[in-house]
Design a protein around this motif. Structure first.
Motif, PDB file in Angstrom:
ATOM      1  N   PRO A 189       0.830  -1.213   0.000  1.00 50.08           N
ATOM      2  CA  PRO A 189       0.000   0.000   0.000  1.00 50.08           C
ATOM      3  C   PRO A 189       0.866   1.265   0.000  1.00 50.08           C
ATOM      4  CG  PRO A 189      -0.838  -1.576   1.579  1.00 50.08           C
ATOM      5  CD  PRO A 189       0.481  -2.105   1.124  1.00 50.08           C
ATOM      6  N   LEU A 190       0.432   2.256  -0.743  1.00 46.39           N
ATOM      7  CA  LEU A 190       1.181   3.512  -0.829  1.00 46.39           C
ATOM      8  C   LEU A 190       1.346   4.139   0.551  1.00 46.39           C
ATOM      9  CD1 LEU A 190       2.545   5.729  -2.480  1.00 46.39           C
ATOM     10  CD2 LEU A 190       0.275   6.754  -2.833  1.00 46.39           C
ATOM     11  N   GLU A 191       0.326   4.050   1.393  1.00 49.85           N
ATOM     12  CA  GLU A 191       0.406   4.643   2.727  1.00 49.85           C
ATOM     13  C   GLU A 191       1.538   4.014   3.537  1.00 49.85           C
ATOM     14  OE1 GLU A 191      -2.275   3.350   1.377  1.00 49.85           O
ATOM     15  OE2 GLU A 191      -3.480   5.143   0.923  1.00 49.85           O
ATOM     16  N   THR A 192       1.735   2.716   3.377  1.00 50.35           N
ATOM     17  CA  THR A 192       2.814   2.023   4.088  1.00 50.35           C
ATOM     18  C   THR A 192       4.175   2.525   3.610  1.00 50.35           C
ATOM     19  OG1 THR A 192       1.440   0.045   4.353  1.00 50.35           O
ATOM     20  CG2 THR A 192       3.826  -0.230   4.595  1.00 50.35           C
ATOM     21  N   LEU A 193       4.309   2.706   2.315  1.00 54.13           N
ATOM     22  CA  LEU A 193       5.572   3.190   1.758  1.00 54.13           C
ATOM     23  C   LEU A 193       5.827   4.638   2.154  1.00 54.13           C
ATOM     24  CD1 LEU A 193       5.307   1.612  -1.804  1.00 54.13           C
ATOM     25  CD2 LEU A 193       6.816   0.890   0.057  1.00 54.13           C
ATOM     26  N   GLU A 194       4.795   5.452   2.172  1.00 56.24           N
ATOM     27  CA  GLU A 194       4.959   6.852   2.570  1.00 56.24           C
ATOM     28  C   GLU A 194       5.389   6.948   4.025  1.00 56.24           C
ATOM     29  OE1 GLU A 194       1.933   9.239  -0.427  1.00 56.24           O
ATOM     30  OE2 GLU A 194       1.147   8.401   1.443  1.00 56.24           O
ATOM     31  N   GLU A 195       4.857   6.071   4.858  1.00 54.11           N
ATOM     32  CA  GLU A 195       5.281   6.065   6.256  1.00 54.11           C
ATOM     33  C   GLU A 195       6.735   5.618   6.372  1.00 54.11           C
ATOM     34  OE1 GLU A 195       4.061   4.044  10.570  1.00 54.11           O
ATOM     35  OE2 GLU A 195       2.898   3.634   8.761  1.00 54.11           O
ATOM     36  N   HIS A 196       7.110   4.588   5.593  1.00 52.14           N
ATOM     37  CA  HIS A 196       8.486   4.074   5.637  1.00 52.14           C
ATOM     38  C   HIS A 196       9.484   5.150   5.225  1.00 52.14           C
ATOM     39  CE1 HIS A 196      11.819   1.225   5.293  1.00 52.14           C
ATOM     40  NE2 HIS A 196      12.070   1.758   4.110  1.00 52.14           N
ATOM     41  N   TYR A 197       9.182   5.881   4.164  1.00 49.75           N
ATOM     42  CA  TYR A 197      10.101   6.901   3.662  1.00 49.75           C
ATOM     43  C   TYR A 197       9.822   8.293   4.230  1.00 49.75           C
ATOM     44  CZ  TYR A 197      11.728   3.461   0.294  1.00 49.75           C
ATOM     45  OH  TYR A 197      12.279   2.340  -0.288  1.00 49.75           O
ATOM     46  N   GLY A 198       9.039   8.350   5.283  1.00 47.69           N
ATOM     47  CA  GLY A 198       8.712   9.626   5.905  1.00 47.69           C
ATOM     48  C   GLY A 198       9.814  10.137   6.814  1.00 47.69           C
ATOM     49  N   GLN A 200      10.748   9.557   9.774  1.00 50.54           N
ATOM     50  CA  GLN A 200      11.492   8.611  10.602  1.00 50.54           C
ATOM     51  C   GLN A 200      12.542   7.832   9.818  1.00 50.54           C
ATOM     52  OE1 GLN A 200       8.679   6.116  12.629  1.00 50.54           O
ATOM     53  NE2 GLN A 200       7.979   7.745  13.993  1.00 50.54           N
ATOM     54  N   TYR A 201      12.502   7.921   8.497  1.00 53.05           N
ATOM     55  CA  TYR A 201      13.479   7.193   7.676  1.00 53.05           C
ATOM     56  C   TYR A 201      14.913   7.592   8.049  1.00 53.05           C
ATOM     57  CZ  TYR A 201      15.601   5.170   3.464  1.00 53.05           C
ATOM     58  OH  TYR A 201      16.364   4.440   2.591  1.00 53.05           O
ATOM     59  N   GLU A 203      15.977   8.507  10.842  1.00 51.60           N
ATOM     60  CA  GLU A 203      16.352   8.025  12.170  1.00 51.60           C
ATOM     61  C   GLU A 203      16.853   6.577  12.146  1.00 51.60           C
ATOM     62  OE1 GLU A 203      12.976   8.578  14.650  1.00 51.60           O
ATOM     63  OE2 GLU A 203      12.821  10.743  14.240  1.00 51.60           O
ATOM     64  N   ARG A 204      16.650   5.885  11.009  1.00 55.92           N
ATOM     65  CA  ARG A 204      17.021   4.478  10.913  1.00 55.92           C
ATOM     66  C   ARG A 204      18.277   4.265  10.052  1.00 55.92           C
ATOM     67  NH1 ARG A 204      11.407   4.316   9.772  1.00 55.92           N
ATOM     68  NH2 ARG A 204      11.874   3.882   7.594  1.00 55.92           N
ATOM     69  N   LEU A 205      19.000   5.314   9.734  1.00 54.36           N
ATOM     70  CA  LEU A 205      20.122   5.208   8.797  1.00 54.36           C
ATOM     71  C   LEU A 205      21.232   4.301   9.310  1.00 54.36           C
ATOM     72  CD1 LEU A 205      20.452   8.890   7.556  1.00 54.36           C
ATOM     73  CD2 LEU A 205      19.302   6.973   6.447  1.00 54.36           C
ATOM     74  N   TYR A 206      21.415   4.238  10.621  1.00 51.75           N
ATOM     75  CA  TYR A 206      22.503   3.445  11.177  1.00 51.75           C
ATOM     76  C   TYR A 206      21.984   2.257  12.003  1.00 51.75           C
ATOM     77  CZ  TYR A 206      25.378   7.333   9.674  1.00 51.75           C
ATOM     78  OH  TYR A 206      26.010   8.297   8.911  1.00 51.75           O
ATOM     79  N   GLY A 207      20.700   1.969  11.836  1.00 46.82           N
ATOM     80  CA  GLY A 207      20.108   0.886  12.580  1.00 46.82           C
ATOM     81  C   GLY A 207      20.310  -0.475  11.922  1.00 46.82           C
TER      82      GLY A 207
END
Length: 207
Positions: A189-198, A200-201, A203-207
């Motif tokens: 779903p587009l909403e899921t992808l928009e949340e993933h790349y929103g 908080q993306y 904040e996960r660069l080094y996770g």
């Protein structure tokens, strides 16, 4: 295709374009200068070019806080690997063909620092502790043995107006989430992808 005239030899290419100036022809060096070290200490981004044993090429962006490239000495660099998509295109290339090309950018500057050499993959070394960023100690790093060093002039950046904010149009194309939806994850779903790349993306660069 019709109407194309192909160049098929170095002599033909030189006849069309001409010879480089003495300055351009002889500007390569085989080790880092203090000015190169200063550039690397300020650069947060480079493009890494590799090819496999058959000559198929790959160019990957590499970015981290400024100074992410660790200089061991005048002929040796270390580039840490960070969490990514795990395709490892460049890393796999290096295992079959160690030749590597690096082009280091400085935001706002038109000139770039180019370093060519041979690379090896390391899974650990004493200097890995110096490569930690936001708690992330790399599991992999590239050791690059420098063979050529030189600077590119600013012409490409001047022609493209790359660093002029007034020319930027980031919203002229679909957002990242929509591109992924259209090409890579059509069933998500587009909403899921928009949340993933929103927001908080980042904040996960080094996770």
């Amino acid at each position: 295709m019709t109407g194309m005239t192909e160049i098929s030899s170095a002599a033909e290419l030189r006849e069309l374009i001409g010879e480089p100036s003495a300055h351009a022809a002889h500007k390569t060096r085989d080790r880092l200068h203090e000015l190169d070290r200063q550039w690397l200490a300020r650069s947060p981004f480079c493009l890494m070019a590799t090819s496999d044993a058959q000559g198929r090429c790959d160019v990957s962006p590499k970015g981290d806080p400024a100074g992410f490239t660790h200089v061991l000495d005048d002929t040796t660099l270390v580039i840490p690997d960070r969490p990514g998509n795990k395709r490892l295109d460049g890393m796999l290339n290096i295992l079959s063909n160690p030749h590597i090309g690096l082009n280091y950018l400085l935001p706002g500057r038109g000139d770039t620092l180019r370093i060519n050499g041979r690379a090896r993959l390391l899974r650990d070394a004493p200097f890995f502790d110096a490569l930690v960023v936001k708690g992330n100690r790399p599991r992999l790093a590239l050791l690059v043995e420098v063979e050529e060093v030189f600077y590119h002039c600013s012409k490409a950046f001047l022609r493209s107006d790359l660093w002029k904010p007034e020319t930027w149009e980031p919203d002229a194309l679909p957002a990242r989430a929509r591109i992924v939806k259209g090409l890579e994850a059509k069933d998500v779903p587009l909403e899921t992808l928009e949340e993933h790349y929103g927001p908080q993306y980042a904040e996960r660069l080094y996770g």
